[in-house]
Motif scaffolding. Sequence first.
Motif, PDB file in Angstrom:
ATOM      1  N   MET A   1      -0.447   5.555   0.148  1.00 33.62           N
ATOM      2  CA  MET A   1       0.390   5.002  -0.884  1.00 33.62           C
ATOM      3  C   MET A   1      -0.474   4.652  -2.080  1.00 33.62           C
ATOM      4  O   MET A   1      -1.652   4.345  -1.931  1.00 33.62           O
ATOM      5  CB  MET A   1       1.181   3.807  -0.370  1.00 33.62           C
ATOM      6  CG  MET A   1       0.403   2.643   0.149  1.00 33.62           C
ATOM      7  SD  MET A   1       1.540   1.430   0.863  1.00 33.62           S
ATOM      8  CE  MET A   1       0.346   0.264   1.474  1.00 33.62           C
ATOM      9  N   ASN A   2       0.139   4.731  -3.260  1.00 32.73           N
ATOM     10  CA  ASN A   2      -0.594   4.480  -4.495  1.00 32.73           C
ATOM     11  C   ASN A   2       0.395   4.286  -5.634  1.00 32.73           C
ATOM     12  O   ASN A   2       1.575   4.602  -5.505  1.00 32.73           O
ATOM     13  CB  ASN A   2      -1.532   5.638  -4.799  1.00 32.73           C
ATOM     14  CG  ASN A   2      -2.709   5.231  -5.659  1.00 32.73           C
ATOM     15  OD1 ASN A   2      -2.712   4.182  -6.284  1.00 32.73           O
ATOM     16  ND2 ASN A   2      -3.709   6.087  -5.700  1.00 32.73           N
ATOM     17  N   PHE A   3      -0.102   3.803  -6.745  1.00 28.61           N
ATOM     18  CA  PHE A   3       0.697   3.584  -7.940  1.00 28.61           C
ATOM     19  C   PHE A   3       0.281   4.523  -9.055  1.00 28.61           C
ATOM     20  O   PHE A   3      -0.880   4.913  -9.161  1.00 28.61           O
ATOM     21  CB  PHE A   3       0.525   2.144  -8.457  1.00 28.61           C
ATOM     22  CG  PHE A   3       1.215   1.124  -7.616  1.00 28.61           C
ATOM     23  CD1 PHE A   3       2.554   0.843  -7.793  1.00 28.61           C
ATOM     24  CD2 PHE A   3       0.520   0.423  -6.651  1.00 28.61           C
ATOM     25  CE1 PHE A   3       3.200  -0.105  -7.019  1.00 28.61           C
ATOM     26  CE2 PHE A   3       1.143  -0.531  -5.874  1.00 28.61           C
ATOM     27  CZ  PHE A   3       2.484  -0.798  -6.062  1.00 28.61           C
ATOM     28  N   THR A   4       1.242   4.863  -9.901  1.00 32.75           N
ATOM     29  CA  THR A   4       1.031   5.571 -11.158  1.00 32.75           C
ATOM     30  C   THR A   4       1.680   4.719 -12.241  1.00 32.75           C
ATOM     31  O   THR A   4       2.649   4.019 -11.978  1.00 32.75           O
ATOM     32  CB  THR A   4       1.709   6.958 -11.120  1.00 32.75           C
ATOM     33  OG1 THR A   4       1.161   7.710 -10.050  1.00 32.75           O
ATOM     34  CG2 THR A   4       1.486   7.715 -12.405  1.00 32.75           C
ATOM     35  N   CYS A  60      -4.519   3.143   1.731  1.00 37.62           N
ATOM     36  CA  CYS A  60      -4.292   2.727   0.347  1.00 37.62           C
ATOM     37  C   CYS A  60      -5.587   2.207  -0.258  1.00 37.62           C
ATOM     38  O   CYS A  60      -6.573   2.010   0.440  1.00 37.62           O
ATOM     39  CB  CYS A  60      -3.200   1.664   0.274  1.00 37.62           C
ATOM     40  SG  CYS A  60      -3.571   0.152   1.169  1.00 37.62           S
ATOM     41  N   ASP A  61      -5.539   1.991  -1.566  1.00 34.76           N
ATOM     42  CA  ASP A  61      -6.693   1.398  -2.233  1.00 34.76           C
ATOM     43  C   ASP A  61      -6.633  -0.128  -2.074  1.00 34.76           C
ATOM     44  O   ASP A  61      -5.856  -0.643  -1.283  1.00 34.76           O
ATOM     45  CB  ASP A  61      -6.772   1.837  -3.695  1.00 34.76           C
ATOM     46  CG  ASP A  61      -5.572   1.416  -4.525  1.00 34.76           C
ATOM     47  OD1 ASP A  61      -4.887   0.436  -4.164  1.00 34.76           O
ATOM     48  OD2 ASP A  61      -5.319   2.074  -5.549  1.00 34.76           O
ATOM     49  N   ASN A  62      -7.446  -0.818  -2.819  1.00 30.84           N
ATOM     50  CA  ASN A  62      -7.548  -2.270  -2.686  1.00 30.84           C
ATOM     51  C   ASN A  62      -6.804  -3.007  -3.793  1.00 30.84           C
ATOM     52  O   ASN A  62      -7.217  -4.085  -4.216  1.00 30.84           O
ATOM     53  CB  ASN A  62      -9.026  -2.682  -2.684  1.00 30.84           C
ATOM     54  CG  ASN A  62      -9.741  -2.158  -1.465  1.00 30.84           C
ATOM     55  OD1 ASN A  62      -9.695  -2.759  -0.416  1.00 30.84           O
ATOM     56  ND2 ASN A  62     -10.379  -1.012  -1.600  1.00 30.84           N
ATOM     57  N   GLY A  63      -5.703  -2.428  -4.254  1.00 28.81           N
ATOM     58  CA  GLY A  63      -4.910  -3.054  -5.301  1.00 28.81           C
ATOM     59  C   GLY A  63      -4.325  -4.378  -4.838  1.00 28.81           C
ATOM     60  O   GLY A  63      -4.173  -4.630  -3.644  1.00 28.81           O
ATOM     61  N   PRO A  64      -3.980  -5.251  -5.790  1.00 32.65           N
ATOM     62  CA  PRO A  64      -3.492  -6.581  -5.435  1.00 32.65           C
ATOM     63  C   PRO A  64      -2.241  -6.578  -4.564  1.00 32.65           C
ATOM     64  O   PRO A  64      -2.071  -7.465  -3.720  1.00 32.65           O
ATOM     65  CB  PRO A  64      -3.236  -7.252  -6.785  1.00 32.65           C
ATOM     66  CG  PRO A  64      -3.222  -6.158  -7.794  1.00 32.65           C
ATOM     67  CD  PRO A  64      -4.016  -5.029  -7.229  1.00 32.65           C
ATOM     68  N   GLU A  65      -1.370  -5.599  -4.730  1.00 28.47           N
ATOM     69  CA  GLU A  65      -0.159  -5.542  -3.907  1.00 28.47           C
ATOM     70  C   GLU A  65      -0.509  -5.246  -2.451  1.00 28.47           C
ATOM     71  O   GLU A  65       0.186  -5.681  -1.548  1.00 28.47           O
ATOM     72  CB  GLU A  65       0.797  -4.451  -4.412  1.00 28.47           C
ATOM     73  CG  GLU A  65       1.277  -4.666  -5.822  1.00 28.47           C
ATOM     74  CD  GLU A  65       0.295  -4.126  -6.868  1.00 28.47           C
ATOM     75  OE1 GLU A  65      -0.781  -3.604  -6.509  1.00 28.47           O
ATOM     76  OE2 GLU A  65       0.602  -4.265  -8.051  1.00 28.47           O
TER      77      GLU A  65
END
Length: 125
Positions: A1-4, A60-65
């Motif tokens: 999962m990831n954001f754009t 996933c990456d280490n994003g705040p969400e």
Amino acid sequence: MNFTHDQLTDGRSYRLFNVIDDYNLEALCIEVDLSLPSSRVARALDQIIEWRGKPRMIRCDNGPEYISESLAEWARNQGVEIAFIQPGNPQQNAYVERYNRTVRDDWLAHHLFSSISAVQDFATS
């Protein structure tokens, strides 16, 4: 999962939350909104589980969400492992990164959207 990320015609930034199945490279989710906190991420993941079944792991990456306590609690309750990539190594999440690039190059770069609903409709049509 990831954001754009992208912008509407009025300059407001919006986010797309994308989930890809690493096994068959199928897009499982595209959520679009001005803000997508961890509670929305968990809700989208619940919908995927209802539709496709529960994964053993989500990368996933280490994003705040993703590092939030609420998502960690969701994962514990679901029995799903959250596997974080190493910071600065997006190639460890290559499938969703490639998908994000395709979304950006093939349709975000070619269309102007004036509303979140227009983006969501386009993304899911």
